[in-house]
Enzyme design. Structure first.
Site, PDB file in Angstrom:
ATOM      1  N   LYS A 136      13.938   2.045  -2.207  1.00 34.89           N
ATOM      2  CA  LYS A 136      12.673   1.416  -2.571  1.00 34.89           C
ATOM      3  C   LYS A 136      11.728   2.442  -3.211  1.00 34.89           C
ATOM      4  CE  LYS A 136       9.700  -2.136  -0.666  1.00 34.89           C
ATOM      5  NZ  LYS A 136       8.363  -1.951  -1.158  1.00 34.89           N
ATOM      6  N   SER A 190      -7.853   1.200   3.990  1.00 35.49           N
ATOM      7  CA  SER A 190      -7.072   1.977   3.017  1.00 35.49           C
ATOM      8  C   SER A 190      -7.879   2.321   1.766  1.00 35.49           C
ATOM      9  CB  SER A 190      -5.805   1.217   2.608  1.00 35.49           C
ATOM     10  OG  SER A 190      -5.130   0.701   3.715  1.00 35.49           O
ATOM     11  N   GLN A 206      -4.787  -3.974  -1.089  1.00 43.92           N
ATOM     12  CA  GLN A 206      -4.062  -4.342  -2.308  1.00 43.92           C
ATOM     13  C   GLN A 206      -4.652  -5.574  -2.989  1.00 43.92           C
ATOM     14  OE1 GLN A 206       0.211  -4.312  -2.291  1.00 43.92           O
ATOM     15  NE2 GLN A 206       0.307  -2.627  -0.826  1.00 43.92           N
ATOM     16  N   ASP A 233       0.500   4.769   5.501  1.00 41.45           N
ATOM     17  CA  ASP A 233       1.943   4.934   5.283  1.00 41.45           C
ATOM     18  C   ASP A 233       2.454   6.250   5.862  1.00 41.45           C
ATOM     19  OD1 ASP A 233       2.113   2.505   4.135  1.00 41.45           O
ATOM     20  OD2 ASP A 233       2.377   3.214   2.070  1.00 41.45           O
ATOM     21  N   ARG A 264       4.818 -12.067   3.821  1.00 44.54           N
ATOM     22  CA  ARG A 264       3.695 -11.123   3.711  1.00 44.54           C
ATOM     23  C   ARG A 264       2.488 -11.849   3.113  1.00 44.54           C
ATOM     24  NH1 ARG A 264       6.145  -5.765   0.992  1.00 44.54           N
ATOM     25  NH2 ARG A 264       4.120  -4.934   1.601  1.00 44.54           N
ATOM     26  N   LYS A 291       3.608  -4.920   6.649  1.00 50.41           N
ATOM     27  CA  LYS A 291       4.298  -4.132   5.620  1.00 50.41           C
ATOM     28  C   LYS A 291       5.742  -4.601   5.483  1.00 50.41           C
ATOM     29  CE  LYS A 291       0.774  -1.717   4.503  1.00 50.41           C
ATOM     30  NZ  LYS A 291       0.484  -0.429   3.974  1.00 50.41           N
ATOM     31  N   GLU A 292       6.599  -3.744   4.942  1.00 51.70           N
ATOM     32  CA  GLU A 292       7.986  -4.111   4.696  1.00 51.70           C
ATOM     33  C   GLU A 292       8.620  -4.793   5.911  1.00 51.70           C
ATOM     34  OE1 GLU A 292       6.436  -1.694   3.383  1.00 51.70           O
ATOM     35  OE2 GLU A 292       7.265  -1.154   1.429  1.00 51.70           O
ATOM     36  N   LYS A 351       4.878   5.939  -5.865  1.00 51.37           N
ATOM     37  CA  LYS A 351       5.074   4.506  -6.059  1.00 51.37           C
ATOM     38  C   LYS A 351       3.753   3.837  -6.443  1.00 51.37           C
ATOM     39  CE  LYS A 351       5.188   1.698  -2.484  1.00 51.37           C
ATOM     40  NZ  LYS A 351       5.448   0.678  -1.435  1.00 51.37           N
ATOM     41  N   ARG A 381       0.942   0.947 -10.673  1.00 49.97           N
ATOM     42  CA  ARG A 381      -0.370   0.688 -11.281  1.00 49.97           C
ATOM     43  C   ARG A 381      -0.364   1.044 -12.767  1.00 49.97           C
ATOM     44  NH1 ARG A 381      -1.522   1.677  -6.006  1.00 49.97           N
ATOM     45  NH2 ARG A 381      -3.463   0.981  -5.024  1.00 49.97           N
ATOM     46  N   ASN A 441      10.835  -6.989  -2.814  1.00 43.45           N
ATOM     47  CA  ASN A 441       9.917  -6.810  -1.697  1.00 43.45           C
ATOM     48  C   ASN A 441       8.790  -5.860  -2.109  1.00 43.45           C
ATOM     49  OD1 ASN A 441       8.870  -7.195   0.839  1.00 43.45           O
ATOM     50  ND2 ASN A 441      10.349  -5.885   1.894  1.00 43.45           N
ATOM     51  N   ASP A 455      11.246  -0.632  -6.418  1.00 48.11           N
ATOM     52  CA  ASP A 455       9.946  -1.260  -6.666  1.00 48.11           C
ATOM     53  C   ASP A 455       9.483  -1.106  -8.115  1.00 48.11           C
ATOM     54  OD1 ASP A 455       9.977  -2.033  -4.088  1.00 48.11           O
ATOM     55  OD2 ASP A 455       8.036  -1.192  -3.540  1.00 48.11           O
ATOM     56  N   HIS A 481      12.188   1.359   3.882  1.00 47.05           N
ATOM     57  CA  HIS A 481      12.469   2.720   3.445  1.00 47.05           C
ATOM     58  C   HIS A 481      11.830   3.773   4.329  1.00 47.05           C
ATOM     59  CE1 HIS A 481       8.561   2.718   0.923  1.00 47.05           C
ATOM     60  NE2 HIS A 481       8.577   1.633   1.644  1.00 47.05           N
ATOM     61  N   ARG A 482      10.595   3.517   4.747  1.00 50.19           N
ATOM     62  CA  ARG A 482       9.898   4.550   5.522  1.00 50.19           C
ATOM     63  C   ARG A 482      10.489   4.707   6.922  1.00 50.19           C
ATOM     64  NH1 ARG A 482       6.643   6.247   2.016  1.00 50.19           N
ATOM     65  NH2 ARG A 482       5.549   4.816   0.629  1.00 50.19           N
ATOM     66  N   ARG A 527       5.907  -2.834  11.300  1.00 49.57           N
ATOM     67  CA  ARG A 527       6.237  -1.427  11.549  1.00 49.57           C
ATOM     68  C   ARG A 527       5.861  -0.951  12.951  1.00 49.57           C
ATOM     69  NH1 ARG A 527       4.678   1.141   5.594  1.00 49.57           N
ATOM     70  NH2 ARG A 527       6.748   0.799   4.702  1.00 49.57           N
TER      71      ARG A 527
END
Ligand code: DC
Length: 738
Positions: free
Chosen positions: A482, A236, A208, A357, A153, A384-385, A50, A55, A119, A77, A429-430, A388
């Site tokens: 996603k 990250s 990000q 992740d 977010r 995150k989504e 993803k 990118r 999202n 996505d 999704h995760r 978490r």
């Protein structure tokens, strides 16, 4: 018996909605029930990354000319990003493995747009930065919005950085959160940039923001060096490495001083690399690495294709964490292979900042560890989504784990007593993908067993061979779309359940009662495999005809039936399953009247019926099976958990058949069809071999006056009532049926 290797049912699509002919979804999968799973082996090809996909899409969209992207991820996505590029005037041509993007060459073609970005954080942040710079220098007005969660977010640090540069960013909702508007005048100026100020951005909330700036700033680096300074410790970092690597592929050589200061040299310009291959998603690999560590217990490993030792994704470092927990991992360029090593897994304490992740997968592996596993440095999970940390803690507790959660850590102590849980996924999704691994609870040392009544989905069969295991319900499994739309198919392609644990629903009934339609709809709604047993008799009849064997030559037809070389492939949506006989596609031929006539003759031969028995049993694979045919509940799956005997009065059936035939251009009358049907019913009820009769424990469903939707709803209700999760599992947290 049939050669199972040649005829084995391929994992059918656990496709998410059953579509009527007009494309309207009939039933969505509200939940998928995983039976206890016990081992895993085989090969999975991962979908594209993803992070890389979105990118390179943006970079290709900004570059001049055409870029061909190979193996780009096809998911929610990336669809959002592609749609945005289309709206902005980029050329987009997607087919099979290739996606061709014709870029803008840095010049806006469309100056006003309202972009809906779902999202997808990987679309929102870089598009915001890109459009802010383009609007500020070339004029325009762009609104960027998403789903409700996207509006929660934070993006304020990026907004601040862009405003300091001289961009106009207007809050359309809460300050610092989407929705946002970026505007500017033609030939506008970026005062901050022109003053030679470095662009400052915070790095300690999300990397990000930095990535968004690095991807977008080449737009304004033609005439001057542009410097980006990171405030605070950058989190990250591996994701920033991906950004730098891909910028390099597009001709932009960023110079840097650690992760604190970056410089885009004057004259930077996006140059398409022509073709670019997108590697498999390393975060998605984590579920299969964990799968191997937990369940690849036989000789064969779990083999992962698409990502490997040469990966540019930070989450590839998950391999080290999995090894630390005991996994045996080998890898090379583009592949990873995993066996179970140590068991139980070793509890670890880990700073997960480099792999935020994939670290979610460790939290689920922790269920199988020899003590408490602590994952630290995960404050970013909260934005995150979903939140978490909170979500993971709540769902792991439902499974029986003891969980401690803080601002930036989670500590998981494996269950002393597992519980059959209905797991919420929070549109994340995760959550869905990693928690599916809880279905291996039968393998946990000291799992379930002792004194806990094990809810069985399939009743009545002896289960002494295997230790008890609990099913796991994953709510709203569609959220995997996603990043990994076929995740559950891939999982069930590798994971094995004990046969007795795989639930079976049988749908028997007379000809033209609508069994086939009902069975297909129920299978799709539950994400189960489908066995259309009539199809096997039809294929046998066709094979006999092709070989010049008389359909009454019992021994010869039985020999043939025992070695049928059949292959199945899941078809799209409401299309029938595609079938090949000896490598030749027979999907259409199977539906001809002639195939039905041949089938009715060969199905009257006892040796043929027993020759097909093993093949029919081989369709019973996780997560479950809906078997349609007259003797499914009586002979083939006598222990089925739910047996439905579907009937409709002869008048109704004749009318339905009439409609069907007329639509194929075949002229008949309802009266003659009805007479035929009644005669066939009488023959079927009285025939010596597999007579048509309901199983003793079958539930009768007369669908004479029901729509398809009503019949499906009835069967699903019966099924829910029998499931260990009961009727109201969806969204509930009461998940201990004991
Ligand atoms: O359901 P169908 O029309 O595709 O079935 C074709 C023939 O095979 C029909 O004559 C019934 C027979 N059949 C059978 O004897 N046992 C089954 N399990 C399924 C079909």
């Amino acid at each position: 018996m049939a050669d199972p290797a040649a005829t084995r049912a391929e994992p059918r699509s656990a496709r998410i909605a059953f579509l009527l002919d007009d494309g309207v979804p009939l039933f969505d999968i509200a939940a998928i029930d995983l039976p206890p799973l016990r081992s895993a082996s085989g090969s999975v090809h991962l979908p594209g990354s993803k992070s890389i996909s979105n990118r390179v899409l943006l970079l290709a969209g900004l570059a001049e000319g055409e870029t061909v992207l190979l193996d780009l991820l096809d998911s929610d996505d990336t669809r959002v990003m592609l749609e945005a590029l289309r709206t902005l005037g980029c050329g987009v041509d997607r087919r099979e493995r290739e996606c061709r993007i014709t870029g803008l060459g840095g010049r806006l073609r469309v100056h006003e747009a309202d972009l809906h970005l779902g999202n997808a954080g990987t679309a929102m942040r870089p598009l915001m930065a890109t459009l802010a710079l383009l609007a500020a220098t070339q004029g325009g007005r762009f609104d960027l919005r998403g789903v409700a969660r996207m509006h929660e977010r934070p993006i304020g640090d990026l907004v601040d950085a862009l405003r300091r540069l001289g961009c106009t960013v207007v809050d359309l909702g809460a300050p610092g959160y989407p929705p946002l508007r970026v505007t500017g005048e033609p030939d506008g100026r970026l005062a901050g940039l022109e003053a030679g100020q470095p662009v400052r951005v915070r790095g300690d909330v999300s990397s990000q923001f930095l990535t968004a700036l690095l991807l977008a700033l080449p737009l304004v680096a033609e005439r001057r060096d542009v410097i980006v300074e990171v405030e605070g410790e950058l989190i990250s970092k591996p994701y920033v490495d991906i950004t730098l690597n891909l910028l390099g592929r597009f001709g932009i050589a960023v110079q840097r001083d650690g992760y604190a200061r970056f410089m885009l040299p004057r004259g930077s310009r996006y140059r398409s690399p022509g073709r670019l291959h997108v590697e498999g998603d390393a975060s998605s690999a984590s579920y299969f690495i964990a799968l191997g560590a937990i369940a690849a217990t036989g000789g064969a490993p779990v083999h992962i294709a698409g990502v490997g030792s040469d990966s540019i994704q930070g989450d590839i470092a998950f391999v080290d964490a999995a090894r630390a927990m005991g996994a045996e991992v080998k890898s090379g360029p583009g592949w990873i292979e995993v066996h179970r090593g140590r068991w139980p897994l070793k509890a670890i304490r880990l700073d997960a900042r480099p792999i935020p992740d994939a670290a979610m997968t460790l939290a689920v592996m922790a269920l199988y560890a020899d003590g408490p596993t602590r994952i630290e440095g995960i404050a970013s999970w909260r934005v995150k989504e979903t939140d978490r940390i909170a979500a993971m803690a709540a769902e792991l507790r439902k499974l029986g784990a003891d969980v401690l959660a803080g601002d930036d850590f989670i500590e998981v102590r494996p269950p002393r007593q597992w519980q059959a849980a209905s797991v919420r996924t929070y549109d994340d999704h995760r959550m869905a993908m990693c928690l599916a691994l809880a279905a291996f609870n039968a393998l946990a040392t000291g799992a379930a067993g002792a004194g806990v009544p094990t809810p069985r989905v399939s009743a009545g069969l002896p289960t002494a061979r295997v230790s008890a295991g609990l099913p796991v319900r994953i709510e709203d499994p569609r959220c995997v779309a996603k990043t990994f739309p076929d995740y559950f198919e891939a999982l069930f392609g590798l994971a094995e359940a004990a046969e007795d644990d795989v639930p079976v629903i049988t749908i028997d009934g007379p000809t033209a009662s609508g069994k086939g339609t009902l069975a297909a709809a129920v299978a799709r709604a539950l994400g189960y495999h489908l066995l259309d047993s009539g199809l096997l008799y039809r294929a046998t009849g066709l094979a006999a005809a092709a070989d010049g064997i008389s359909p009454d030559d019992e021994a010869a037809v039985a020999r043939l039936a025992g070695t049928l070389d059949l292959r199945f492939a899941s078809a799209e949506e409401a299309e029938p399953t595609r079938v090949w006989l000896r490598g030749r596609e027979i999907t259409a031929e199977l539906r001809h009247e002639n195939a039905g006539l041949l089938a009715s003759r060969v199905s009257a031969l006892p040796a043929v019926r027993s020759a097909l028995h093993g093949l029919q049993l081989s369709f019973r694979r996780a997560p479950g099976l809906v078997a349609d045919g007259r003797d499914m509940g009586t002979v083939v799956f006598p222990g089925a958990a739910l047996k439905v005997f579907l009937t409709a009065n002869a008048g109704q059936r004749a009318e339905r058949r009439h409609k069907q035939l007329i639509s194929k251009g075949i002229q008949t009358t309802i009266d003659s069809l009805r007479a035929d049907l009644e005669a066939r019913d009488a023959r079927d009820r009285n025939r010596a071999v597999a007579p048509l009769k309901p199983a003793e424990d079958a539930l009768l469903l007369d669908n004479s006056d029901l729509t398809i939707e009503q019949s499906v709803a009835q069967v699903l209700n019966w099924w829910q009532a029998r499931s260990p999760f009961g009727r109201s599992a969806r969204g509930s947290s009461a998940s201990t049926p004991a």
